[in-house]
Scaffold this active site. Structure first.
Site, PDB file in Angstrom:
ATOM      1  N   PRO A  61       0.823  -1.212   0.000  1.00  0.00           N
ATOM      2  CA  PRO A  61       0.000   0.000   0.000  1.00  0.00           C
ATOM      3  C   PRO A  61       0.860   1.266   0.000  1.00  0.00           C
ATOM      4  O   PRO A  61       0.489   2.282  -0.581  1.00  0.00           O
ATOM      5  CB  PRO A  61      -0.806  -0.120   1.302  1.00  0.00           C
ATOM      6  CG  PRO A  61      -0.870  -1.593   1.555  1.00  0.00           C
ATOM      7  CD  PRO A  61       0.428  -2.162   1.059  1.00  0.00           C
ATOM      8  N   SER A  98       5.255   3.756 -16.687  1.00  0.00           N
ATOM      9  CA  SER A  98       6.010   4.262 -17.845  1.00  0.00           C
ATOM     10  C   SER A  98       7.232   5.058 -17.378  1.00  0.00           C
ATOM     11  O   SER A  98       8.283   5.033 -18.036  1.00  0.00           O
ATOM     12  CB  SER A  98       5.108   5.145 -18.711  1.00  0.00           C
ATOM     13  OG  SER A  98       4.093   4.353 -19.274  1.00  0.00           O
ATOM     14  N   GLU A 108       3.306  -3.566 -13.536  1.00  0.00           N
ATOM     15  CA  GLU A 108       4.638  -4.139 -13.837  1.00  0.00           C
ATOM     16  C   GLU A 108       5.647  -3.064 -14.231  1.00  0.00           C
ATOM     17  O   GLU A 108       6.435  -3.231 -15.169  1.00  0.00           O
ATOM     18  CB  GLU A 108       4.510  -5.245 -14.887  1.00  0.00           C
ATOM     19  CG  GLU A 108       3.730  -6.422 -14.317  1.00  0.00           C
ATOM     20  CD  GLU A 108       3.738  -7.668 -15.153  1.00  0.00           C
ATOM     21  OE1 GLU A 108       4.794  -8.026 -15.689  1.00  0.00           O
ATOM     22  OE2 GLU A 108       2.671  -8.296 -15.240  1.00  0.00           O
ATOM     23  N   ILE A 115      -2.825  -7.243  -5.794  1.00  0.00           N
ATOM     24  CA  ILE A 115      -2.203  -8.509  -6.223  1.00  0.00           C
ATOM     25  C   ILE A 115      -3.173  -9.318  -7.097  1.00  0.00           C
ATOM     26  O   ILE A 115      -4.224  -9.775  -6.640  1.00  0.00           O
ATOM     27  CB  ILE A 115      -1.719  -9.330  -5.001  1.00  0.00           C
ATOM     28  CG1 ILE A 115      -0.838  -8.453  -4.104  1.00  0.00           C
ATOM     29  CG2 ILE A 115      -0.966 -10.581  -5.481  1.00  0.00           C
ATOM     30  CD1 ILE A 115       0.334  -7.770  -4.797  1.00  0.00           C
ATOM     31  N   THR A 116      -2.769  -9.501  -8.354  1.00  0.00           N
ATOM     32  CA  THR A 116      -3.606 -10.178  -9.353  1.00  0.00           C
ATOM     33  C   THR A 116      -3.658 -11.679  -9.080  1.00  0.00           C
ATOM     34  O   THR A 116      -2.639 -12.296  -8.756  1.00  0.00           O
ATOM     35  CB  THR A 116      -3.025  -9.928 -10.765  1.00  0.00           C
ATOM     36  OG1 THR A 116      -2.915  -8.515 -10.950  1.00  0.00           O
ATOM     37  CG2 THR A 116      -3.929 -10.503 -11.847  1.00  0.00           C
TER      38      THR A 116
END
Ligand SMILES: Cc1cc2nc3c(=O)[nH]c(=O)nc-3n(C[C@H](O)[C@H](O)[C@H](O)COP(=O)(O)OP(=O)(O)OC[C@H]3O[C@@H](n4cnc5c(N)ncnc54)[C@H](O)[C@@H]3O)c2cc1C
Length: 401
Positions: free
Chosen positions: A142, A383, A380, A172-173
């Site tokens: 967080p 940019s 991930e 978290i995917t």
């Protein structure tokens, strides 16, 4: 990738990318699957914000979750390029299912394959390769995602034969589905010269002291599973350490370099999907007595979109080809992530404009593309982080010392 010889001499020149027969066959199979199986149902799941278990089960049946893993673990014996191709073709139709595959394989299972012991691989990989189970990767907290390890607060201390984990993770995917089996979390396990020593620890779903919060309400990727995780005195066996003690940060950098190529492929797929949808629409829709495709301003807009989608695809092809060849690919992965996410955002904006009012109606795929594109500039590595990586690879660095 092909190489050839110049007419007048024997200078080797690169002449482009051609998929080999296996990759081309896979591309065709996944494209058909996306068209026939995903496209008809995914809009409904998206509206409901529901994880598409039956679509994921059919992706699993196709072997997609085992694509880059050896057959001894139930994988398909393919490579990372194959995974990226599958992501590209899925994302041409829908990004939620594509990110479920990307996070499950590139972030969830891959670190276990790369850094796990023989025992850990045997325990976890077969179910993950079959797609019966999903794995997740818990890095972000967080308090910060870009600033790792500086912003990390989650700790794990050794108590006898166990690790005791305290802290929390954000965004978290795949961490909270009913088929999630394990989340690998990064935690501070000590300090060396005042610097945090970071290790990766696998936490099976359902472990006492490990709480999975309810699904975030997201702008896009509405049928992918994204949760906040809390750890309060969460105990796992010492043997759940993944890779070396204190190696978590280096492992994470490697995992993310690879993951950037995968997410770039997904972004390029979305950019191409925008072109696909527009080519259909401008032949169906008329204004001022002509099909929309008659107007040069529309043609030029679509030409620009295709130029972006094409350049994006070549950017991830290049990075993925280097990755599978075992060559350095950090710079190319960051370039691909930046290029492809820009292409996705620009194409989603242009596609929505071409669709006019219908581009703003959720029933149309381009509305979904518009909502899904933004996160590609964030997840991930934002940019800005990609630009930092590129600049450092070029020898520019603003870190002290
Ligand atoms: C849908 C979704 C799924 C995700 N899945 C996962 C997952 O499975 N696992 C996981 O670990 N994480 C996951 N993430 C987290 C994601 O990787 C982070 O959100 C991302 O890395 C950015 O971190 P942050 O949100 O903390 O932003 P911050 O790091 O707080 O950054 C905020 C802004 O400041 C900029 N910034 C930060 N530092 C600098 C600097 N030095 N110079 C210039 N600009 C800077 C950033 O680029 C950004 O624009 C997911 C996120 C989302 C939204």
């Amino acid at each position: 990738m092909r190489s050839g010889t110049c007419a007048g001499g024997n200078i080797q020149v690169m002449v482009g990318f051609t998929l080999n027969d296996e990759h081309e066959a896979l591309r065709g199979t996944v494209a058909e699957f996306a068209r026939e199986v995903v496209a008809p149902v995914i809009g409904g799941y998206y509206e409901r914000g529901e994880f598409p278990y039956d679509v994921v089960a059919r992706m699993a049946k196709l072997g997609l979750f085992g694509l880059p893993f050896p057959e001894e673990y139930g994988g398909m014996g393919g490579d990372y390029f194959a995974l990226c191709l599958a992501l590209h073709e899925l994302a041409r139709v829908d990004s939620s299912v594509a990110i479920t595959l990307e996070a499950g394989v590139a972030l969830g299972a891959m670190p276990i394959y790369r850094f796990g012991t023989a025992e850990q691989k045997q325990r976890w990989l077969p179910d993950l390769c079959q797609g019966d189970r999903l794995a997740a990767f818990g890095l972000t907290e967080p308090g910060g995602g870009s600033d790792i390890p500086g912003g990390m607060r989650t700790t794990a201390r050794r108590d006898g034969d166990e690790w005791v984990i305290d802290g929390s993770k954000a965004f978290i995917t795949n961490s909270g589905t009913s088929i999630t089996s394990v989340v690998t979390v990064l935690a501070i396990t000590g300090r060396t010269d005042g610097k945090p020593e970071i290790s990766a620890i696998m936490v099976p779903s359902g472990t006492a002291g490990f709480t999975v919060a309810s699904e975030y309400s997201k702008v896009g990727w509405r049928c992918s599973d994204t949760r906040e995780l809390a750890f309060a005195g969460c105990r796992v066996p010492a043997g759940n350490l993944l890779g070396g003690l204190g190696r978590g940060y280096a492992q994470f950098l490697q995992t993310l370099d690879e993951g950037r190529v995968a997410i770039a492929a997904l972004a390029a797929g979305l950019a191409q999907g925008c072109v696909d949808e527009c080519l259909r629409y401008v032949r169906e829709r008329s204004a001022f007595g002509h099909e929309l495709g008659y107007y040069q301003s529309i043609q030029f807009r679509i030409a620009d979109m295709q130029a972006r989608a094409h350049s994006a695809r070549l950017a991830w092809y290049d990075a993925a080809a280097r990755l599978v060849a075992g060559e350095p690919f950090k710079l190319e992965a960051a370039i691909a992530k930046l290029t492809c996410s820009n292409a996705a955002m620009d194409n989603a904006r242009d596609a929505t404009q071409i669709f006019g009012g219908y581009g703003y109606i959720n029933e149309f795929p381009v509305a979904r593309f518009y909502r899904d594109a933004k996160v590609l500039e964030i997840g991930e590595g934002t940019s800005e982080v990609q630009r930092m990586v590129i600049a450092r690879q070029l020898g520019l660095d603003s870190r002290p010392g």
